[in-house]
Design a protein around this motif. Structure first.
Motif, PDB file in Angstrom:
ATOM      1  N   TYR A  73       0.837  -1.192   0.000  1.00 36.55           N
ATOM      2  CA  TYR A  73       0.000   0.000   0.000  1.00 36.55           C
ATOM      3  C   TYR A  73       0.877   1.248   0.000  1.00 36.55           C
ATOM      4  CZ  TYR A  73      -2.971   3.735   1.823  1.00 36.55           C
ATOM      5  OH  TYR A  73      -3.620   4.935   1.998  1.00 36.55           O
ATOM      6  N   PHE A  74       1.823   1.300   0.900  1.00 34.95           N
ATOM      7  CA  PHE A  74       2.680   2.476   0.986  1.00 34.95           C
ATOM      8  C   PHE A  74       3.628   2.564  -0.208  1.00 34.95           C
ATOM      9  CE2 PHE A  74       1.463   1.817   5.434  1.00 34.95           C
ATOM     10  CZ  PHE A  74       0.894   3.059   5.667  1.00 34.95           C
TER      11      PHE A  74
ATOM     12  N   VAL B 113     -15.878 -12.611   5.756  1.00 34.15           N
ATOM     13  CA  VAL B 113     -14.896 -11.882   6.552  1.00 34.15           C
ATOM     14  C   VAL B 113     -14.458 -10.630   5.802  1.00 34.15           C
ATOM     15  CG1 VAL B 113     -12.571 -11.947   7.507  1.00 34.15           C
ATOM     16  CG2 VAL B 113     -14.041 -13.962   7.636  1.00 34.15           C
ATOM     17  N   PHE B 114     -14.558  -9.504   6.475  1.00 33.11           N
ATOM     18  CA  PHE B 114     -14.083  -8.254   5.886  1.00 33.11           C
ATOM     19  C   PHE B 114     -12.788  -7.867   6.581  1.00 33.11           C
ATOM     20  CE2 PHE B 114     -14.766  -3.383   5.856  1.00 33.11           C
ATOM     21  CZ  PHE B 114     -14.063  -3.240   4.658  1.00 33.11           C
ATOM     22  N   ALA B 115     -11.691  -7.887   5.819  1.00 35.60           N
ATOM     23  CA  ALA B 115     -10.397  -7.462   6.374  1.00 35.60           C
ATOM     24  C   ALA B 115     -10.236  -5.990   6.035  1.00 35.60           C
ATOM     25  CB  ALA B 115      -9.266  -8.286   5.789  1.00 35.60           C
ATOM     26  N   LEU B 116      -9.792  -5.214   6.994  1.00 36.19           N
ATOM     27  CA  LEU B 116      -9.734  -3.767   6.793  1.00 36.19           C
ATOM     28  C   LEU B 116      -8.647  -3.312   5.814  1.00 36.19           C
ATOM     29  CD1 LEU B 116     -12.122  -3.211   8.336  1.00 36.19           C
ATOM     30  CD2 LEU B 116     -10.767  -2.302  10.228  1.00 36.19           C
ATOM     31  N   THR B 117      -7.738  -4.217   5.462  1.00 37.36           N
ATOM     32  CA  THR B 117      -6.779  -3.925   4.388  1.00 37.36           C
ATOM     33  C   THR B 117      -6.550  -5.198   3.581  1.00 37.36           C
ATOM     34  OG1 THR B 117      -4.770  -4.562   5.582  1.00 37.36           O
ATOM     35  CG2 THR B 117      -5.506  -2.280   5.842  1.00 37.36           C
ATOM     36  N   ASP B 118      -6.156  -5.028   2.348  1.00 41.75           N
ATOM     37  CA  ASP B 118      -5.857  -6.180   1.491  1.00 41.75           C
ATOM     38  C   ASP B 118      -4.739  -7.026   2.072  1.00 41.75           C
ATOM     39  OD1 ASP B 118      -7.726  -5.339  -0.307  1.00 41.75           O
ATOM     40  OD2 ASP B 118      -6.288  -4.611  -1.811  1.00 41.75           O
ATOM     41  N   VAL B 119      -3.748  -6.344   2.624  1.00 42.31           N
ATOM     42  CA  VAL B 119      -2.613  -7.077   3.178  1.00 42.31           C
ATOM     43  C   VAL B 119      -3.078  -8.047   4.261  1.00 42.31           C
ATOM     44  CG1 VAL B 119      -0.502  -6.824   4.528  1.00 42.31           C
ATOM     45  CG2 VAL B 119      -0.894  -5.341   2.560  1.00 42.31           C
TER      46      VAL B 119
ATOM     47  N   LEU C 153      -8.879   1.701  -4.291  1.00 44.74           N
ATOM     48  CA  LEU C 153      -8.474   3.091  -4.085  1.00 44.74           C
ATOM     49  C   LEU C 153      -7.444   3.417  -5.163  1.00 44.74           C
ATOM     50  CD1 LEU C 153      -9.968   3.965  -1.644  1.00 44.74           C
ATOM     51  CD2 LEU C 153      -7.974   3.395  -0.238  1.00 44.74           C
ATOM     52  N   PRO C 154      -7.443   4.634  -5.671  1.00 47.27           N
ATOM     53  CA  PRO C 154      -6.434   5.004  -6.678  1.00 47.27           C
ATOM     54  C   PRO C 154      -5.121   5.304  -5.971  1.00 47.27           C
ATOM     55  CG  PRO C 154      -7.873   6.864  -6.210  1.00 47.27           C
ATOM     56  CD  PRO C 154      -8.365   5.734  -5.346  1.00 47.27           C
ATOM     57  N   LEU C 155      -4.411   4.242  -5.595  1.00 43.74           N
ATOM     58  CA  LEU C 155      -3.242   4.398  -4.723  1.00 43.74           C
ATOM     59  C   LEU C 155      -2.185   5.351  -5.259  1.00 43.74           C
ATOM     60  CD1 LEU C 155      -2.857   0.699  -3.545  1.00 43.74           C
ATOM     61  CD2 LEU C 155      -4.107   2.582  -2.477  1.00 43.74           C
ATOM     62  N   GLN C 156      -1.829   5.158  -6.512  1.00 46.39           N
ATOM     63  CA  GLN C 156      -0.780   6.026  -7.050  1.00 46.39           C
ATOM     64  C   GLN C 156      -1.237   7.492  -7.053  1.00 46.39           C
ATOM     65  OE1 GLN C 156       1.441   4.571 -10.366  1.00 46.39           O
ATOM     66  NE2 GLN C 156       1.870   6.604 -11.157  1.00 46.39           N
TER      67      GLN C 156
END
Lengths: 343, 343
Positions: free
Chosen positions: A77-78, A252-258, A301-304
């Motif tokens: 993500y980062f 299950v909903f994980a709050l981030t993909d990771v 999310l449009p990460l870039q």
DNA sequence: CTGAAAGCGCTTACAG
DNA sequence: CTGAAAGCGCTTACAG
């Protein structure tokens, strides 16, 4: 051979037989007789001269190195957001000082202080703020004098009390949209793999999800919410814990993909199939999730762009007095990791 | 409100009613009467003073910001290595200036020049060199005066002619070991998804693989080697091309995991199964490949250590005259993406 | 257009 | 231990 001292402007001026001022002007592309200019450039070339950026910054020329602080470069993500930042920085001939806090709030403050000392013209904070009053005060204490000194600050993600330009992923709305999508698939019993409560991102995503479920009359059992670090292993552990608790959630909903990736690994290790035995959804849409088997349902999310916009905000003069807020929407992408209930 | 000028040491000294020198000493922890020291510290605190790093560097104090240049932060390989660099940097109170060249050789040179101007005490080059004489000369022209000026340089991966401390992943031996492992599985017809030939890493991995096959009397058909960018999409495209060529290979060796991920996606999209229809192997062991389905067979490199060691080399004085070479072995890890022939 | 000089904000011998 | 002063390497009004 002892390291020689650096070649200085004075060496260049002497070699070209001109004054310091003329050498400086020639090198900086200001008006100088072509003949002198050529002599200076030739001398600089021959001596492999590089101006001392510190002397330059001290003397008042603007400094072309911006600071970026993120939680962990290693996290996709980062990395994606930082990639966007660097693209814009590179296009503007800016060097980026990238610091990784490894999620240590103390270290974040220390880095802001170092960047302030570097007189970086801009500081970007990438990543959720902590909902911790002591930390917020300390951060503000560093940022305030920096801003007063003409420094520019932009953040990606919400910081409760920071009055700075912000790029805000719509975490709340995105999580709500995900809740709706999952309800539409027929799910009624959910579990959430959550990150640390102190992160604003966690509060927003969890809040948006829960609220939307509530509108449909669906509750979220506290026992079905597991808190763990925002990492792959955190997700793995949380999912394992959830199974150990005997949760009957169908999704299950994980709050981030990771975290979702870790959760899927845990399910696989337990011999459970996604999405046949249980559906899994994430948040962020980091590049890799498309290539997982099954590919992950998530809020894209449009990460870039998040990084690009933040850098642009910091680079662009804020004419008005007030902070600028740039909301960036997320979009639910249904992929193979979620199934209709009963199908 | 117009941005006020920065608070300077002089402001602090005046507020504490001491000389500049005493203020400087107190702030730097040198011997000063406790009473004066306390006054200085209190004044600094009250004024939110931060020393100007440029003035400090100019005045001779050592600068605590090292430079790191990599190809692309967004790539998990570089992210992992950079993570190692930052861990060691953080532990040593160093700030990292991280630049992404996006694989543009020109930009790499430009960044070295900027880092030189910044008087970074150390520069790390992360990533394979280009086998391009013009580029090598230009890079050396930048690095030579930097080294002569006392700068420290360390690289990860092989650079043909650079005489600097290096951390060398054993690409050649790793690829050879992979060849052996795949031969042991019974494969006799291979294809290779290669990156740009100009990269030393490509030369080493491809060379090591080919040579080991040759020892077993197995050749590599030029038509079975596809060159593409070192990216996920590069791998996808290369695999697609290979299938279009009607290759009869039973096993595909992608020179990086990232390319292997793209290859697997291409195979999936063509309705082919890994490893039933074709085996796939990669190189690097980036964290995510364990979580793929099937998990990827690869040559595991200690990615984080690569970065840590490079930073340590740069931080530690090189007493001898000669460059230090740190070879880091890779280990074949067989996972589900490769199968025995005929099974 | 060019040059002499001041000044940016520190650190560090050098005296005291 | 403390202070006055020089100096780090540039840029930029200020004269000419």
């Amino acid at each position: 051979m002892q390291p020689r001292a650096h070649v200085t402007l004075e060496d260049v001026a002497r070699a070209a037989d001109v004054s310091l001022a003329t050498a400086s002007r020639a090198l900086n592309g200001m008006r100088v007789t072509p003949q002198l200019r050529d002599r200076v450039l030739a001398a600089a070339e021959k001596l492999a001269y590089t101006p001392n950026a510190h002397a330059r910054a001290l003397a008042g020329a603007s400094h072309r190195t911006v600071g970026v602080i993120c939680h962990d470069v290693t996290d996709p993500y980062f990395a994606a957001v930082a990639g966007g930042v660097m693209r814009v920085a590179g296009a503007n001939d800016l060097l980026v000082m990238l610091a990784s806090t490894f999620r240590d709030p103390e270290r974040e403050i220390a880095y802001v202080s170092m960047l302030r000392a570097e007189r970086a013209p801009a500081i970007l904070l990438i990543g959720s703020g902590f909902e911790d009053a002591r930390w917020e005060r300390a951060l503000e204490a560093e940022l305030k004098p920096y801003l007063d000194g003409g420094g520019r600050v932009a953040v990606v993600s919400r910081h409760r009390s920071l009055k700075v330009d912000s790029v805000l992923p719509e975490n709340r709305a995105g999580a709500a949209a995900m809740a709706r999508a999952l309800l539409d698939l027929g799910h009624r019993r959910f579990a959430v793999l959550s990150g640390p409560r102190a992160l604003t991102t966690v509060a927003d995503r969890l809040g948006g999800f829960r609220e939307e479920l509530a509108k449909a009359g669906v509750g979220l059992d506290p026992a079905d919410i597991v808190e763990a670090p925002f990492t792959r292993d955190g997700g793995y552990g949380a999912m394992t814990e959830l199974l150990a608790r005997g949760s009957t959630a169908t999704c299950v909903f994980a709050l981030t993909d990771v975290m979702a990736i870790g959760a899927c690994a845990a399910l696989r290790d337990q011999g459970l199939s996604v999405p046949n035995d249980i559906s899994v959804a994430g948040f962020d849409d980091i590049p890799i999730v498309r290539d997982l088997t099954p590919p992950l349902t998530t809020v894209a999310l449009p990460l870039q762009s998040l990084g690009e916009k933040a850098m642009e905000l910091a680079l662009t003069e804020n004419s008005g007095r007030r902070r600028r807020l740039l909301r960036m929407g997320g979009e639910v992408v249904l992929r193979g990791s979620t199934a209709k209930v009963g199908s």
